[in-house]
Write a protein that holds these residues in place. Structure first.
Motif, short mmCIF file in Angstrom:
data_model
loop_
_atom_site.label_atom_id
_atom_site.label_comp_id
_atom_site.label_asym_id
_atom_site.label_seq_id
_atom_site.Cartn_x
_atom_site.Cartn_y
_atom_site.Cartn_z
N PRO A 1 0.80 -1.23 0.00
CA PRO A 1 0.00 0.00 0.00
C PRO A 1 0.83 1.28 0.00
O PRO A 1 0.50 2.23 -0.70
N GLU A 2 1.91 1.30 0.77
CA GLU A 2 2.71 2.53 0.86
C GLU A 2 3.55 2.78 -0.38
O GLU A 2 4.13 3.86 -0.53
N GLN A 3 3.62 1.80 -1.30
CA GLN A 3 4.44 1.96 -2.50
C GLN A 3 3.70 2.61 -3.67
O GLN A 3 4.33 2.97 -4.66
N TRP A 4 2.39 2.78 -3.56
CA TRP A 4 1.65 3.29 -4.71
C TRP A 4 2.04 4.71 -5.09
O TRP A 4 1.87 5.13 -6.23
N SER A 5 2.59 5.46 -4.15
CA SER A 5 3.02 6.83 -4.47
C SER A 5 4.51 6.90 -4.82
O SER A 5 5.05 7.99 -5.01
N ASP B 1 3.79 8.16 -10.83
CA ASP B 1 4.15 7.27 -9.73
C ASP B 1 3.64 5.87 -10.07
O ASP B 1 3.10 5.65 -11.17
N ALA B 2 3.80 4.94 -9.16
CA ALA B 2 3.42 3.55 -9.44
C ALA B 2 1.94 3.44 -9.79
O ALA B 2 1.56 2.70 -10.71
N ALA C 1 7.70 -2.56 -11.76
CA ALA C 1 8.66 -3.35 -10.98
C ALA C 1 9.78 -2.47 -10.45
O ALA C 1 10.18 -2.57 -9.27
N LYS C 2 10.31 -1.58 -11.28
CA LYS C 2 11.39 -0.69 -10.85
C LYS C 2 10.89 0.26 -9.75
O LYS C 2 11.62 0.57 -8.81
N ALA C 3 9.65 0.72 -9.89
CA ALA C 3 9.10 1.66 -8.91
C ALA C 3 8.89 1.02 -7.55
O ALA C 3 8.93 1.70 -6.52
N THR C 4 8.68 -0.30 -7.54
CA THR C 4 8.26 -0.97 -6.29
C THR C 4 9.23 -2.06 -5.85
O THR C 4 8.89 -2.89 -5.01
N GLY C 5 10.43 -2.08 -6.43
CA GLY C 5 11.45 -3.00 -5.96
C GLY C 5 11.22 -4.46 -6.30
O GLY C 5 11.69 -5.35 -5.57
#
Length: 197
Positions: free
Chosen positions: A24-28, A37-38, A124-128
C-alpha cells in the motif's frame, strides 16, 4: 486470433502479479516515467484498455477506480479485453487507429498487450520487484521498435503527436552497443535501464 489472446493473457497475468505485489505505501513511489508514480503506471494501462473498447461503442465495465483499488481496476479492464478477444465478431471488427486501420484484436496486440511488459518494468522498478522482461516479449518488442521507420520513431517521441498529453516514447537514452538486449530496448524507448527510485 488465439495467438493474440494467449499472448495477451500471459502478459496480463504477469502484470497482474506485479500489481498484486505492490505494498500500500508503494503506490506513491516514483516510476521511471518522469511524471508518473506507481499508481499512474497502472492507470495508464487501464486507460489503454479503454482506448481499445471505444471504437467498438463499448466502455470499461463498472469497477473500482485505480485510485481506490489498482488491482481490482486492472482485473476488470483485463476481463473486458479478454471478453473482446473471445468474441470472434468483435475481435475481427476493423476500425481506424492512429497507426492505421486494423482489427480490434490486432489493436489489442499492438497497444495494451505490447504495453504490459514495458510498463511492467516501470512498475517493478518503482516498487522493488524483479524487472526482468520475458525473453519472448523482449524479442518481439525489440523487433517492433527497432524496425520502425525513423520518421515514425520520431513521431512516437513527439509529445502530443497521438493526442493531448500522449507521449509514446521519451528521448533515446544512450546505452553501449553491446549492452544486454533489455537495456538496449529500454534506452531506445527512452528509459534509463539503470534507473532507481
Amino acid at each position: 486470433m488465439n495467438e493474440i489472446a494467449d499472448r495477451y493473457r500471459r502478459r496480463a497475468e504477469t502484470f497482474e502479479a506485479k500489481v498484486a505485489a505492490v505494498r500500500p505505501e508503494q503506490w506513491s513511489s516514483p516510476s521511471p516515467c518522469a511524471q508518473w508514480d506507481a499508481r499512474d503506471v497502472v492507470a495508464h494501462i487501464v486507460d489503454m484498455h479503454a482506448v481499445i473498447l471505444g471504437p467498438l461503442g463499448r466502455a470499461l465495465s463498472p469497477a473500482p477506480s485505480v485510485k481506490e483499488d489498482p488491482l481490482a481496476a486492472f482485473r476488470a479492464a483485463r476481463a473486458d479485453i479478454e471478453a473482446l478477444l473471445a468474441d470472434p465478431d468483435l475481435a475481427a471488427t476493423v476500425y481506424d487507429t492512429p497507426a492505421g486501420r486494423m482489427s480490434a484484436a490486432r489493436h489489442v496486440d499492438q497497444v495494451p498487450s505490447a504495453d504490459l511488459p514495458l510498463h511492467g518494468w516501470d512498475l517493478a522498478k518503482a516498487t522493488g520487484q524483479d524487472a526482468t522482461i520475458d525473453a519472448e516479449d523482449l524479442r518481439m518488442s525489440w523487433e517492433s521498435v527497432s524496425g520502425l521507420p525513423p520518421d515514425l520513431l520520431e513521431r512516437f517521441r513527439t509529445p502530443g503527436a497521438f493526442g493531448p498529453g500522449v507521449e509514446v516514447f521519451g528521448p533515446e537514452v544512450e546505452v553501449a552497443p553491446d549492452a544486454p538486449l533489455q537495456d538496449r530496448l529500454l534506452g531506445l524507448i527512452g528509459r534509463d535501464p539503470h534507473w532507481t527510485a
